[in-house]
Design a protein around this motif. Structure first.
Motif, mmCIF file in Angstrom:
data_model
loop_
_atom_site.group_PDB
_atom_site.id
_atom_site.type_symbol
_atom_site.label_atom_id
_atom_site.label_comp_id
_atom_site.label_asym_id
_atom_site.label_seq_id
_atom_site.Cartn_x
_atom_site.Cartn_y
_atom_site.Cartn_z
ATOM 1 N N PRO A 122 0.832 -1.209 0.000
ATOM 2 C CA PRO A 122 0.000 0.000 0.000
ATOM 3 C C PRO A 122 0.867 1.261 0.000
ATOM 4 O O PRO A 122 1.798 1.400 0.789
ATOM 5 N N GLY A 123 0.549 2.149 -0.914
ATOM 6 C CA GLY A 123 1.270 3.412 -0.980
ATOM 7 C C GLY A 123 2.613 3.349 -1.659
ATOM 8 O O GLY A 123 3.322 4.364 -1.728
ATOM 9 N N LYS A 124 2.975 2.194 -2.174
ATOM 10 C CA LYS A 124 4.281 2.040 -2.828
ATOM 11 C C LYS A 124 4.111 1.593 -4.267
ATOM 12 O O LYS A 124 3.084 1.052 -4.650
ATOM 13 N N GLU A 125 5.155 1.815 -5.048
ATOM 14 C CA GLU A 125 5.139 1.374 -6.430
ATOM 15 C C GLU A 125 5.449 -0.121 -6.502
ATOM 16 O O GLU A 125 5.974 -0.717 -5.562
ATOM 17 N N ARG A 126 5.130 -0.684 -7.667
ATOM 18 C CA ARG A 126 5.433 -2.087 -7.884
ATOM 19 C C ARG A 126 6.939 -2.300 -7.826
ATOM 20 O O ARG A 126 7.707 -1.574 -8.446
ATOM 21 N N GLU A 127 7.349 -3.326 -7.072
ATOM 22 C CA GLU A 127 8.752 -3.579 -6.778
ATOM 23 C C GLU A 127 9.189 -4.901 -7.389
ATOM 24 O O GLU A 127 8.549 -5.931 -7.166
ATOM 25 N N PHE A 128 10.290 -4.862 -8.121
ATOM 26 C CA PHE A 128 10.876 -6.089 -8.657
ATOM 27 C C PHE A 128 11.435 -6.940 -7.520
ATOM 28 O O PHE A 128 12.084 -6.419 -6.607
ATOM 29 N N LEU A 129 11.201 -8.255 -7.598
ATOM 30 C CA LEU A 129 11.727 -9.180 -6.600
ATOM 31 C C LEU A 129 12.716 -10.170 -7.192
ATOM 32 O O LEU A 129 13.812 -10.344 -6.656
ATOM 33 N N SER B 191 14.624 -6.911 -15.064
ATOM 34 C CA SER B 191 14.230 -6.413 -13.747
ATOM 35 C C SER B 191 13.350 -5.169 -13.796
ATOM 36 O O SER B 191 12.908 -4.695 -12.754
ATOM 37 N N ARG B 192 13.095 -4.658 -14.975
ATOM 38 C CA ARG B 192 12.282 -3.454 -15.082
ATOM 39 C C ARG B 192 10.829 -3.805 -15.360
ATOM 40 O O ARG B 192 10.534 -4.678 -16.176
ATOM 41 N N VAL B 193 9.942 -3.089 -14.717
ATOM 42 C CA VAL B 193 8.507 -3.313 -14.907
ATOM 43 C C VAL B 193 8.150 -3.220 -16.386
ATOM 44 O O VAL B 193 7.366 -4.019 -16.905
ATOM 45 N N GLY B 194 8.730 -2.269 -17.096
ATOM 46 C CA GLY B 194 8.398 -2.044 -18.489
ATOM 47 C C GLY B 194 8.801 -3.169 -19.422
ATOM 48 O O GLY B 194 8.342 -3.211 -20.572
ATOM 49 N N ASP B 195 9.646 -4.080 -18.963
ATOM 50 C CA ASP B 195 10.053 -5.214 -19.798
ATOM 51 C C ASP B 195 9.060 -6.370 -19.741
ATOM 52 O O ASP B 195 9.216 -7.341 -20.467
ATOM 53 N N TYR B 196 8.084 -6.255 -18.882
ATOM 54 C CA TYR B 196 7.099 -7.319 -18.703
ATOM 55 C C TYR B 196 5.784 -6.932 -19.364
ATOM 56 O O TYR B 196 5.274 -5.827 -19.156
ATOM 57 N N HIS B 197 5.247 -7.860 -20.150
ATOM 58 C CA HIS B 197 4.083 -7.535 -20.970
ATOM 59 C C HIS B 197 2.795 -8.191 -20.502
ATOM 60 O O HIS B 197 1.713 -7.747 -20.878
ATOM 61 N N ASP B 198 2.906 -9.243 -19.734
ATOM 62 C CA ASP B 198 1.714 -9.951 -19.271
ATOM 63 C C ASP B 198 1.818 -10.125 -17.757
ATOM 64 O O ASP B 198 2.873 -10.513 -17.251
ATOM 65 N N ALA C 224 16.263 -8.896 -6.267
ATOM 66 C CA ALA C 224 16.420 -7.608 -5.613
ATOM 67 C C ALA C 224 17.194 -7.806 -4.315
ATOM 68 O O ALA C 224 17.095 -8.858 -3.673
ATOM 69 N N ASP C 225 17.936 -6.798 -3.934
ATOM 70 C CA ASP C 225 18.715 -6.900 -2.703
ATOM 71 C C ASP C 225 17.843 -7.180 -1.485
ATOM 72 O O ASP C 225 18.263 -7.850 -0.541
ATOM 73 N N SER C 226 16.614 -6.672 -1.508
ATOM 74 C CA SER C 226 15.731 -6.802 -0.352
ATOM 75 C C SER C 226 15.310 -8.240 -0.079
ATOM 76 O O SER C 226 14.869 -8.552 1.027
ATOM 77 N N VAL C 227 15.441 -9.111 -1.083
ATOM 78 C CA VAL C 227 14.996 -10.494 -0.896
ATOM 79 C C VAL C 227 16.103 -11.509 -1.143
ATOM 80 O O VAL C 227 15.889 -12.714 -0.944
ATOM 81 N N LYS C 228 17.258 -11.045 -1.562
ATOM 82 C CA LYS C 228 18.354 -11.959 -1.870
ATOM 83 C C LYS C 228 18.723 -12.767 -0.622
ATOM 84 O O LYS C 228 18.877 -12.220 0.467
ATOM 85 N N GLY C 229 18.822 -14.074 -0.799
ATOM 86 C CA GLY C 229 19.136 -14.953 0.311
ATOM 87 C C GLY C 229 17.924 -15.480 1.046
ATOM 88 O O GLY C 229 18.024 -16.441 1.815
ATOM 89 N N ARG C 230 16.760 -14.854 0.836
ATOM 90 C CA ARG C 230 15.519 -15.308 1.480
ATOM 91 C C ARG C 230 14.526 -15.894 0.479
ATOM 92 O O ARG C 230 13.798 -16.821 0.816
#
Length: 124
Positions: free
Chosen positions: A41-48, A106-113, A61-67
């Protein structure tokens, strides 16, 4: 257009694990890279995470690497996201997405579906 359906979301306690699945209705699934994203909520779509067409390379993404671990089974037209050591800040709607390319993106714009998303809630 590729139809993507996510499943596996739900409520889990902090420190727990979930495995998300995304099944594609496409004969070209094995020829394209796939990714997982989330939106809080309140955030943009984030690559994982992303996986190449044959599963040979991945990116995180660094935020999930290793988990988190992304994988795919082309025989089942399915991509997975294994999530361990979940934290309350991982609470979000999780989306899978498909590119029109072989290799990880890793960019949102590279994904079409895009799928409709599945809710993941991590309680403290």
């Amino acid at each position: 257009q590729v139809q993507l359906v996510e499943s596996g979301g739900g409520l889990v306690q902090a420190g727990g694990s979930l495995r998300l699945s995304c099944t594609a209705s496409s004969r070209t699934f094995s020829a394209v890279s796939m990714g997982w994203f989330r939106r809080s909520p309140g955030k943009e779509r984030e690559f994982l995470a992303a996986v190449s067409y044959n599963g040979g390379s991945t990116d995180y993404a660094d935020s999930v690497k290793g988990r988190f671990t992304i994988s795919r089974d082309n025989a089942k037209n399915t991509v997975y996201l294994r999530m361990n050591s979940l934290k309350p800040e991982d609470t979000a709607v999780y989306f899978c997405a498909a590119t029109h390319m072989y290799y990880v993106q890793s960019r949102v714009g590279d994904y079409h579906d895009w799928g409709q998303g599945t809710q993941v809630t991590v309680s403290s």
